[in-house]
Design an enzyme around this catalytic site. Structure first.
Site, PDB file in Angstrom:
ATOM      1  N   LYS A  73     -18.269  -2.702 -17.396  1.00  0.00           N
ATOM      2  CA  LYS A  73     -17.336  -2.494 -17.721  1.00  0.00           C
ATOM      3  C   LYS A  73     -17.735  -2.350 -19.618  1.00  0.00           C
ATOM      4  O   LYS A  73     -18.397  -2.984 -19.967  1.00  0.00           O
ATOM      5  CB  LYS A  73     -16.078  -2.812 -17.469  1.00  0.00           C
ATOM      6  CG  LYS A  73     -15.340  -3.732 -17.683  1.00  0.00           C
ATOM      7  CD  LYS A  73     -14.353  -2.545 -17.097  1.00  0.00           C
ATOM      8  CE  LYS A  73     -12.463  -2.288 -18.374  1.00  0.00           C
ATOM      9  NZ  LYS A  73     -12.719  -1.491 -19.109  1.00  0.00           N
ATOM     10  N   ASP A 102     -15.500 -14.933 -16.417  1.00  0.00           N
ATOM     11  CA  ASP A 102     -15.112 -14.754 -14.535  1.00  0.00           C
ATOM     12  C   ASP A 102     -14.899 -13.304 -14.962  1.00  0.00           C
ATOM     13  O   ASP A 102     -13.388 -13.308 -13.877  1.00  0.00           O
ATOM     14  CB  ASP A 102     -13.916 -15.920 -14.449  1.00  0.00           C
ATOM     15  CG  ASP A 102     -15.162 -16.857 -14.406  1.00  0.00           C
ATOM     16  OD1 ASP A 102     -16.479 -17.024 -14.043  1.00  0.00           O
ATOM     17  OD2 ASP A 102     -14.764 -17.687 -14.469  1.00  0.00           O
ATOM     18  N   LYS A 109     -21.515   0.006 -22.415  1.00  0.00           N
ATOM     19  CA  LYS A 109     -20.487   0.665 -24.093  1.00  0.00           C
ATOM     20  C   LYS A 109     -20.743   1.431 -24.234  1.00  0.00           C
ATOM     21  O   LYS A 109     -21.956   2.166 -23.667  1.00  0.00           O
ATOM     22  CB  LYS A 109     -20.827  -0.175 -25.330  1.00  0.00           C
ATOM     23  CG  LYS A 109     -20.372  -0.285 -25.730  1.00  0.00           C
ATOM     24  CD  LYS A 109     -19.246  -1.336 -25.729  1.00  0.00           C
ATOM     25  CE  LYS A 109     -18.539  -1.877 -27.192  1.00  0.00           C
ATOM     26  NZ  LYS A 109     -17.591  -3.402 -27.049  1.00  0.00           N
TER      27      LYS A 109
HETATM   28  N1  GLU Z   1     -14.202  -3.051 -26.230  1.00  0.00           N
HETATM   29  C1  GLU Z   1     -13.439  -4.179 -26.087  1.00  0.00           C
HETATM   30  C2  GLU Z   1     -15.041  -5.246 -26.273  1.00  0.00           C
HETATM   31  O1  GLU Z   1     -15.866  -5.234 -26.498  1.00  0.00           O
HETATM   32  C3  GLU Z   1     -12.737  -4.230 -24.728  1.00  0.00           C
HETATM   33  C4  GLU Z   1     -13.574  -3.849 -23.827  1.00  0.00           C
HETATM   34  C5  GLU Z   1     -12.977  -3.184 -21.653  1.00  0.00           C
HETATM   35  O2  GLU Z   1     -11.977  -3.447 -22.228  1.00  0.00           O
HETATM   36  O3  GLU Z   1     -13.480  -2.980 -21.096  1.00  0.00           O
HETATM   37  O4  GLU Z   1     -14.963  -6.486 -25.368  1.00  0.00           O
END
Ligand code: GLU
Length: 475
Positions: A73, A102, A109
């Site tokens: 993610k 958690d 990324k």
């Molecule tokens: N880009 C955001 C971060 O750096 C959100 C990442 C997300 O929600 O997956 O945390």
């Protein structure tokens, strides 16, 4: 500081430095520590897009730093500063960020090396859809594989294009919408995602300023009320962080830095008015009653209690750290302080509330959005009315037993059943408060742990290591 080619490498080296520093406090084996540190997979693509009668070759990247939990993610950044090292550093931070709060994901990324300001909306859509297609081709996106989100230079609009592209290819997947988060509400998004990072920053800073032991060395009084804040960046993160600190925390925003320059008013700037002014005039400069700074970096050095860098990495560095007057730095951005800056600031007794904790509100609410997409039901839909019925019965019983009637306004508040937004805010607050206490307990439990960043990394590494051992990989 301008972002030169070496900035990404510097950022990655600093993240690794922080990791190693924290890893030394664990008794995990070198092999496991190496596995947790290393980026698991890195994909770089180059694809053509037609811009008028010219063909442009666009560079895109996706790094999945960790597969210890799936999906991976993390956001997608559109910026001309994007390079492999930068995306690797950001993906690495995502792994530890998710673990700190958690959220059961590995870190990832993405980046597209463009300055979105130089492209029309049509071109941006074309680029986003093509980037998504490249990810689909390599099986690098999907609800259980890797789930992107907004980051610097992207927003709900790009996420909607990603979701639509994915759903068009994977029309048989019931859960297709869970392939990306940060979507607009009408396209499977969730209430509260837009402001989530900023709201999480507020919760984190509120906890910090309410912690007597933690802030005892700074000379600051307890609580956020009346504290003077300087903000760097009036984008989604900076604006919402400022908004909640001002409206909920009753802090005073005294300075704001943006690309075009900075403004300062020791009596306070109303964040909504500045935002509206910038929207109208295209700049924060010449905001009524404020002093202008043509060099926006100078604003970081102005007199204030709290500095919230909410733009890009490497903004506070060896060259300006000793001029920083803030007593608390809230890292809204990822990697805004270099390790040299951190050393200088620490000697001055400044508390840095680290990125991997403080800006984790975004991914936390992304997790809620993903859950909503997988369950195909809005939070609160099943229980809201039942809750209201029970609360109503309770107030009626109280009235009957006491012989007194409850004021209509109070009654309305008492019988309110939780809606999606209430649940998201509550889940986010719970997450930020819990993680704060975990981190501070680690920091205050061992005098040798120098700072909150190291404590946050220790917390994350320990949790990640536990998930490897339960997998039986490391007996
Ligand atoms: N880009 C955001 C971060 O750096 C959100 C990442 C997300 O929600 O997956 O945390």
């Amino acid at each position: 500081m301008s972002h030169t080619e070496n900035q990404g490498a510097k950022f990655l080296a600093d993240v690794h430095f922080y990791y190693d520093k924290a890893a030394a406090f664990t008794n995990l084996s070198d092999g496991l520590l190496e596995q947790i540190k290393t980026a698991n997979s890195i994909y770089e693509m180059h694809f053509p897009v037609k811009n008028g009668d010219k063909i442009e070759v666009i560079q895109g990247i996706r790094v999945q730093h960790s597969h210890h939990k799936l999906p991976a993610k993390g956001g997608i950044r559109f910026a001309d500063t994007v390079d492999i090292e930068e995306v690797k550093a950001l993906a690495t931070l995502m792994t530890f960020k998710c673990a700190v709060v958690d959220v059961p994901f590995g870190g990832a990324k993405g980046g597209v090396c463009i300055n979105p300001r130089n492209y029309s909306v049509e071109m941006l859509e074309k680029i986003t859809r093509r980037y998504t297609t490249e990810l689909i081709k390599k099986n690098l996106i999907g609800p259980g594989i890797d789930v992107p989100a907004p980051d610097y230079g992207t927003s709900g609009r790009e996420m909607a294009w990603i979701a639509d592209t994915y759903a068009a290819f994977k029309y048989e997947e019931t859960d297709a919408l869970a392939c990306v988060t940060g979507k607009p509400l009408g396209q499977g998004g969730i209430q509260g995602r837009t402001e989530a990072t900023g709201l999480g920053i507020y919760y984190g800073l509120r906890e910090t300023l309410n912690h007597a032991e933690l802030i005892s060395g700074t000379g600051l009084s307890l609580g956020m009320e009346g504290k003077r804040i300087v903000l760097q960046g009036l984008g989604n993160v900076g604006y919402h962080a400022g908004y909640f600190c001002q409206k909920e925390g009753k802090a005073k925003i005294v300075g704001i830095a943006e690309m075009e320059g900075g403004i300062y008013n020791p009596n306070g700037l109303d964040i909504d008015e500045v935002f509206a002014f910038r929207k109208k005039t295209g700049s924060i400069l010449n905001f009524p009653g404020a002093e202008n700074f043509s060099n926006s970096a100078a604003v970081l050095e102005l007199d204030c209690d709290i500095l919230i860098p909410a733009a890009l990495e490497n903004q506070i560095h060896a060259g300006n750290a000793s001029n920083i007057k803030a007593k608390v730095i809230g890292e809204g951005a990822n990697g805004p302080c270099t390790k040299e800056a951190e050393e200088i600031l620490q000697l001055k007794g400044v508390i840095i509330v680290p990125d991997l904790y403080l800006n984790a509100g975004g991914v936390t609410v992304s997790y809620f959005e993903w859950l909503k997409n997988l369950s195909h039901v809005r939070f609160g839909r099943m229980e809201k009315r039942l809750e209201e019925l029970n609360f109503r019965r309770m107030t009626e019983t109280i009235e009957r037993l006491t012989g007194k009637s409850i004021d209509a306004k109070d009654k309305k508040l008492l019988i309110h059943g939780a809606e999606e937004k209430d649940l998201v805010y509550s889940g986010l607050e719970e997450t930020m408060v819990n993680a704060f206490h975990e981190i501070t307990a680690i920091k205050l439990g061992n005098k040798n742990i120098p700072d909150l960043r190291t404590a946050a990394f220790i917390s994350a590494i320990t949790k990640i290591a536990a998930s490897y051992t339960t997998m039986g990989v490391w007996p």
